[in-house]
Design an enzyme around this catalytic site. Structure first.
Site, PDB file in Angstrom:
ATOM      1  CD  GLU A  84     -65.973 -35.899 -95.481  1.00 46.41           C
ATOM      2  OE1 GLU A  84     -66.610 -34.831 -95.720  1.00 46.41           O
ATOM      3  OE2 GLU A  84     -64.921 -36.198 -96.054  1.00 46.41           O
ATOM      4  CB  CYS A  96     -63.571 -32.672 -96.779  1.00 46.67           C
ATOM      5  SG  CYS A  96     -62.681 -34.020 -95.969  1.00 46.67           S
TER       6      CYS A  96
END
Length: 479
Positions: free
Chosen positions: A253, A287
């Site tokens: 990720e 994020c």
């Protein structure tokens, strides 16, 4: 920064805590206080950790699913009982405000408990072998088995819950794990590892390597004995890991640049409230945080004014104070980077609707408008407390602009029109689309990961367990 002082014995290898010849300081981003010196692992330490993890993988494979679940359940209960100490450590080493750290601990407890539940739900299915000619007289099924050794590399922004998102599923599936926490936030990881061992985890099932990844990361991820690398962090490091890892499973990720669309019929007050939280939670070091907001021209001024007022009302300062909304970024150099990007946008014609001057590692929450699309603060992941506003008149044009980011995880739209909501959900290029919520929403049980470039694997407990397992087919022939 290498330290000459005796570092803490922070390497867990073979069930034994050991030190190292060199160490590094862990600083409090707000006060500058040195919290501890931790050991810096070497390539030789990584080799020892891999050898121990191979033995640990056999011990984990031998445990029943019920035994794995019991360990994770005890760990979740112990974390819940020790929540205050863990929250204080998260705040001390990351600068995250205490109310956010407290929430992170609650989420981590949930992640461990979800992992315990899913440990007993990793089930296969029967296979109709006689569905094709030549399969008559055969019957069987498939099951899931652990991969073996998993290298887990975690970031600083959620040092507890993101570690639990790797350790929980990996252990639930019966793997051994080598954990490499972020350079800036290893102390929370040490506490978590201690807690898991106390919960009954086999001694060699979990290894911990603190220090600088540049010193031992290649030896860890390139090893043929490591079956999978699970990484959360920046794209540059992710690309290096992908090149080095070789033929093995890799889950990554790599961050995002979260877009939100506010339609003409949106609840403007709700949208502004959600976007302030989504943009500035954890000082924007998130994020899935809100970074770009596309607002219909008919409600643009109203939304902008509400957003700016709510942003200006946020309390910035000591992250340990209960009333503080925004603390420091992880380091002064990160705040300086964000200052440079913001100044660049202002010099190119952007206007500041809310914000102020940087003070050390503290960058005040900032709202910009009239930002050129070419500015770095728009094109790249800001990973800090800055949000940019853009008016639009056509929904498809707003969706196209929202889709321009290189990396995507979540996108969002605020609208009361069900058709527009479905249209946006279909056409936004993201792994998750939040309707009437900010991009920042995440349930730890849902699938989570990137879309587009860098999309490799999924987290979310149930989904991560399957990433960390492999199927085995068993077929009986009666002929």
């Amino acid at each position: 920064m290498l330290m000459a002082v005796e570092p803490k014995a922070s390497l867990l290898i073979g069930g034994v805590w050991r030190g190292a010849d060199t160490g590094m300081a862990v600083d409090n981003p707000y006060s500058g206080e040195v919290l501890a010196h931790v050991a810096c692992a070497t390539a030789a330490d990584a080799g020892d950790a891999i050898a121990s993890a191979l033995r640990g993988a056999e011990a984990m494979r031998a445990l029943s699913t019920g035994e794995r679940a019991a360990i994770l359940r005890r760990a979740g209960d112990a974390l819940s009982a020790d929540a205050e100490r863990f929250a204080a450590m998260i705040t001390a080493e990351t600068g995250k405000v205490i109310k956010a750290s407290t929430k992170e601990v609650r989420r981590a407890v949930n992640t461990l408990r979800l992992s315990a539940e899913e440990a007993t739900r990793l089930t296969g299915e029967t296979i109709p072998f006689d569905s094709f000619a030549g399969g008559e007289g055969r019957h069987g099924y498939y099951v899931y088995e652990p991969l073996g050794v998993i290298a887990a590399i975690t970031p600083f922004n959620d040092p507890l819950n993101l570690a639990c998102h790797k350790l929980g599923p990996a252990l639930a599936a019966g793997n051994a794990v080598i954990l490499k926490p972020a350079d800036q936030a290893p102390l929370t990881a040490i506490m978590l590892v201690e807690l898991l061992l106390a919960a009954g985890l086999p001694a060699e099932a979990l290894q911990l390597l603190t220090g600088y990844g540049r010193d031992f990361g290649a030896a860890l991820v390139a090893s043929d004995e490591v079956a999978m690398v699970s990484f959360t962090g920046g794209a540059r490091v992710g690309e290096e890991i992908a090149r080095t890892a070789g033929i093995k499973r890799v889950a990554m990720e790599l961050g995002a640049n979260g877009p939100v669309i506010v339609a003409a019929d949106a609840d403007v007050e709700k949208a502004a409230e959600a976007c302030v939280s989504g943009a500035f939670w954890a000082a924007g070091q998130n994020c899935i945080g809100v970074q770009r907001i596309y607002v219909h021209a008919s409600v643009y001024a109203d939304f902008r004014d509400r957003l700016a007022a709510k942003t200006a009302a946020l309390i910035v300062g000591d992250p340990m104070a209960a009333e503080t909304d925004i603390g420091p970024m992880i380091a002064a150099c990160e705040a300086e980077r964000l200052e440079e990007w913001t100044d660049e946008a202002l010099a190119a014609g952007a206007a500041r609707c809310a914000g102020g001057a940087r003070q050390g590692a503290i960058f005040p929450p900032t709202v910009l408008e009239n930002v050129p699309a070419s500015a770095r603060i728009v094109r790249r992941e800001a990973f800090g407390p800055v949000v940019s506003l853009f008016p639009f008149t056509d929904l498809d044009a707003a969706i196209a602009a929202a889709n321009r980011a290189e990396h995507a995880i979540h996108a969002a739209i605020f609208t009361e029109n069900i058709r527009d909501a479905h249209h946006a959900a279909r056409h936004l290029h993201a792994a998750g689309v939040m309707i009437n919520d900010s991009t920042d929403y995440r349930l730890d049980a849902m699938p989570f990961g990137g879309a587009g470039r860098g999309n490799m694997g999924r987290e979310g407990v149930r989904f991560a367990i399957r990433e960390m397992s492999q199927t085995k087919v068993i077929c009986f022939s009666a002929r």
